[in-house]
Design an enzyme around this catalytic site. Structure first.
Site, PDB file in Angstrom:
ATOM      1  N   PRO A   2       0.828  -1.217   0.000  1.00  0.00           N
ATOM      2  CA  PRO A   2       0.000   0.000   0.000  1.00  0.00           C
ATOM      3  C   PRO A   2       0.857   1.260   0.000  1.00  0.00           C
ATOM      4  O   PRO A   2       1.495   1.590   0.987  1.00  0.00           O
ATOM      5  CB  PRO A   2      -0.804  -0.110   1.300  1.00  0.00           C
ATOM      6  CG  PRO A   2      -0.702  -1.541   1.722  1.00  0.00           C
ATOM      7  CD  PRO A   2       0.633  -2.002   1.207  1.00  0.00           C
ATOM      8  N   GLU A   3       0.904   1.929  -1.140  1.00  0.00           N
ATOM      9  CA  GLU A   3       1.542   3.234  -1.195  1.00  0.00           C
ATOM     10  C   GLU A   3       0.454   4.232  -1.567  1.00  0.00           C
ATOM     11  O   GLU A   3      -0.725   3.887  -1.594  1.00  0.00           O
ATOM     12  CB  GLU A   3       2.702   3.197  -2.201  1.00  0.00           C
ATOM     13  CG  GLU A   3       3.701   2.102  -1.810  1.00  0.00           C
ATOM     14  CD  GLU A   3       5.069   2.224  -2.453  1.00  0.00           C
ATOM     15  OE1 GLU A   3       5.453   3.337  -2.845  1.00  0.00           O
ATOM     16  OE2 GLU A   3       5.760   1.197  -2.553  1.00  0.00           O
ATOM     17  N   LYS A  51      -0.780   8.281   2.729  1.00  0.00           N
ATOM     18  CA  LYS A  51      -1.140   6.878   2.934  1.00  0.00           C
ATOM     19  C   LYS A  51      -2.250   6.721   3.987  1.00  0.00           C
ATOM     20  O   LYS A  51      -2.522   5.623   4.449  1.00  0.00           O
ATOM     21  CB  LYS A  51       0.113   6.083   3.314  1.00  0.00           C
ATOM     22  CG  LYS A  51       1.133   6.104   2.168  1.00  0.00           C
ATOM     23  CD  LYS A  51       2.190   5.046   2.311  1.00  0.00           C
ATOM     24  CE  LYS A  51       3.403   5.562   3.031  1.00  0.00           C
ATOM     25  NZ  LYS A  51       4.482   4.561   3.098  1.00  0.00           N
ATOM     26  N   ASN A 169       8.149   2.296  -0.328  1.00  0.00           N
ATOM     27  CA  ASN A 169       9.435   1.721  -0.695  1.00  0.00           C
ATOM     28  C   ASN A 169       9.547   1.398  -2.188  1.00  0.00           C
ATOM     29  O   ASN A 169      10.600   1.559  -2.789  1.00  0.00           O
ATOM     30  CB  ASN A 169       9.687   0.469   0.144  1.00  0.00           C
ATOM     31  CG  ASN A 169      11.152   0.306   0.468  1.00  0.00           C
ATOM     32  OD1 ASN A 169      11.932   1.254   0.355  1.00  0.00           O
ATOM     33  ND2 ASN A 169      11.537  -0.888   0.860  1.00  0.00           N
ATOM     34  N   ARG A 250      14.398   0.505   6.328  1.00  0.00           N
ATOM     35  CA  ARG A 250      13.821  -0.267   5.235  1.00  0.00           C
ATOM     36  C   ARG A 250      14.929  -0.848   4.363  1.00  0.00           C
ATOM     37  O   ARG A 250      16.050  -0.362   4.358  1.00  0.00           O
ATOM     38  CB  ARG A 250      12.921   0.629   4.381  1.00  0.00           C
ATOM     39  CG  ARG A 250      11.850   1.363   5.172  1.00  0.00           C
ATOM     40  CD  ARG A 250      10.791   0.409   5.696  1.00  0.00           C
ATOM     41  NE  ARG A 250      10.006  -0.170   4.619  1.00  0.00           N
ATOM     42  CZ  ARG A 250       8.970   0.433   4.035  1.00  0.00           C
ATOM     43  NH1 ARG A 250       8.598   1.617   4.421  1.00  0.00           N
ATOM     44  NH2 ARG A 250       8.301  -0.164   3.073  1.00  0.00           N
TER      45      ARG A 250
END
Ligand SMILES: [Zn+2]
Length: 269
Positions: A2-3, A51, A169, A250
Site C-alpha cells: 500500500p503506497e 497513505k 518503498n 527499510r
C-alpha cells in the site's frame, strides 16, 4: 504494497460504495472503538491523504466526524454487495464492518483506526507534506521540504511523509533507479531534485485506478519494476545484478552501475 496510489484507489472504492448512504450498522473489532455504533450516521465522502484514509461522516445530529485508518504494509478495505461472500481476507483480520443498504465495507488489519471530529483531522494528518495525489499537490513545497535536510540520504528522505506524502518503498526504489541516483546520495547532492519529485508524482499518478503497480509500463507478472523486489536479478538496463541492502529502517533495491554514488555539491543549475 500500500503506497499512495493504493490508498487513493481504496478511498475511491469506499467512496463509490458508501458516499451518500446512511449506515444501517457498524461493527468495530478494536478495543478502543468496541462500543461505537455508527447506525444512522451518513457517509459524506471518502478521501486519502498520503497513505492515510479519511472516511468523513455526519452523525445523526449532523456533526462532522472522520473515521481514520492507515493501511501500513498489510491493511485493506473491501466493499461487498449485501449478501456477497466476504472473500478478501481471513475473518480474524477484520477490524471494522460498515453496512449500508447498498454495500458492506470491511476493513482488514487496519492501523491507527480512530474516530475524530473532522475539525481535528489535522492532529492525524497535519504533519504530512504535500500529497502526491492530492488536489492541492504542490511540487515546489515538496522539493523545498526535501532540500531543507541536505545531509539526509535521498532514500530516507523520500519515505519521510513529512516531506511529501504517498511515496513508499517501491516508488522510492524505482524513481531513484530511473533518475540514476544512488539511494545513499545526500539530498543536497541530488542533481535536479525538482525533476525527481515530478517523476515520483507521475509514477504514482499513472497507477491510479488499477491495483497492479507498474513503473515499467508492463503489467506482466515479474516485469512491473526495474529494481524493486529483484535482488540478484539482472538490471533491465545494464545487466548487472540488482543489489539489496538495508537503508535506515527499510531495505532498498538499486543497481550500483546505473546508480553510482555521488557526494559533494550538486552541479550548477
Ligand atoms: Zn544497471
Amino acid at each position: 504494497m500500500p503506497e499512495g496510489d493504493t490508498v487513493w484507489n481504496t478511498a475511491r472504492v469506499l467512496h463509490r460504495a458508501l458516499a451518500g448512504a446512511r449506515l444501517t450498522g457498524s461493527d468495530f473489532r478494536v478495543p478502543r472503538l468496541a462500543t461505537t455504533d455508527l447506525t444512522g450516521w451518513t457517509v459524506r465522502e471518502s478521501a486519502s491523504r498520503g497513505k492515510h484514509l479519511l472516511l468523513r461522516l455526519a452523525a445523526p445530529d449532523e456533526a462532522p466526524w472522520t473515521l481514520h485508518s492507515h493501511l501500513r504494509m498489510d491493511g485493506a478495505w473491501r466493499a461487498y454487495a449485501p449478501g456477497e461472500r466476504w472473500s478478501g481476507r481471513p475473518a480474524h483480520l477484520i477490524r471494522v464492518v460498515l453496512r449500508s443498504p447498498g454495500a458492506v465495507a470491511v476493513g482488514y488489519h487496519l492501523h491507527e483506526l480512530a474516530l475524530v471530529p473532522t475539525g481535528e483531522e489535522d492532529a492525524l494528518v497535519g504533519h504530512l507534506g504535500p500529497d502526491l495525489l492530492g488536489p492541492d499537490w504542490d511540487a515546489a513545497e515538496a522539493t523545498r521540504r526535501l532540500a531543507a535536510h541536505p545531509e539526509q540520504t535521498i532514500g530516507e528522505a523520500l519515505l519521510d511523509q513529512r516531506n511529501l506524502a504517498g511515496v513508499g518503498n517501491l516508488y522510492k526504489c524505482e524513481v531513484l533507479f530511473l533518475r540514476g541516483v544512488s539511494p545513499w546520495t545526500p539530498v543536497g547532492a541530488v542533481p535536479d531534485l525538482p525533476g525527481l519529485v515530478a517523476l515520483a508524482q507521475r509514477l504514482l499518478a499513472a497507477n491510479r485506478g488499477r491495483w497492479t503497480q507498474s513503473t515499467t509500463g508492463s503489467l506482466h507478472r515479474g516485469q512491473t519494476s526495474y529494481v524493486y523486489g529483484r535482488r540478484a536479478q539482472p538490471c533491465r538496463r545494464c545487466g548487472a545484478a540488482v543489489s539489496k541492502e538495508e537503508l535506515g529502517e527499510r531495505v532498498t533495491y538499486w543497481c550500483a552501475v546505473c546508480q553510482p554514488e555521488r557526494s559533494g555539491t550538486p552541479p550548477p543549475g
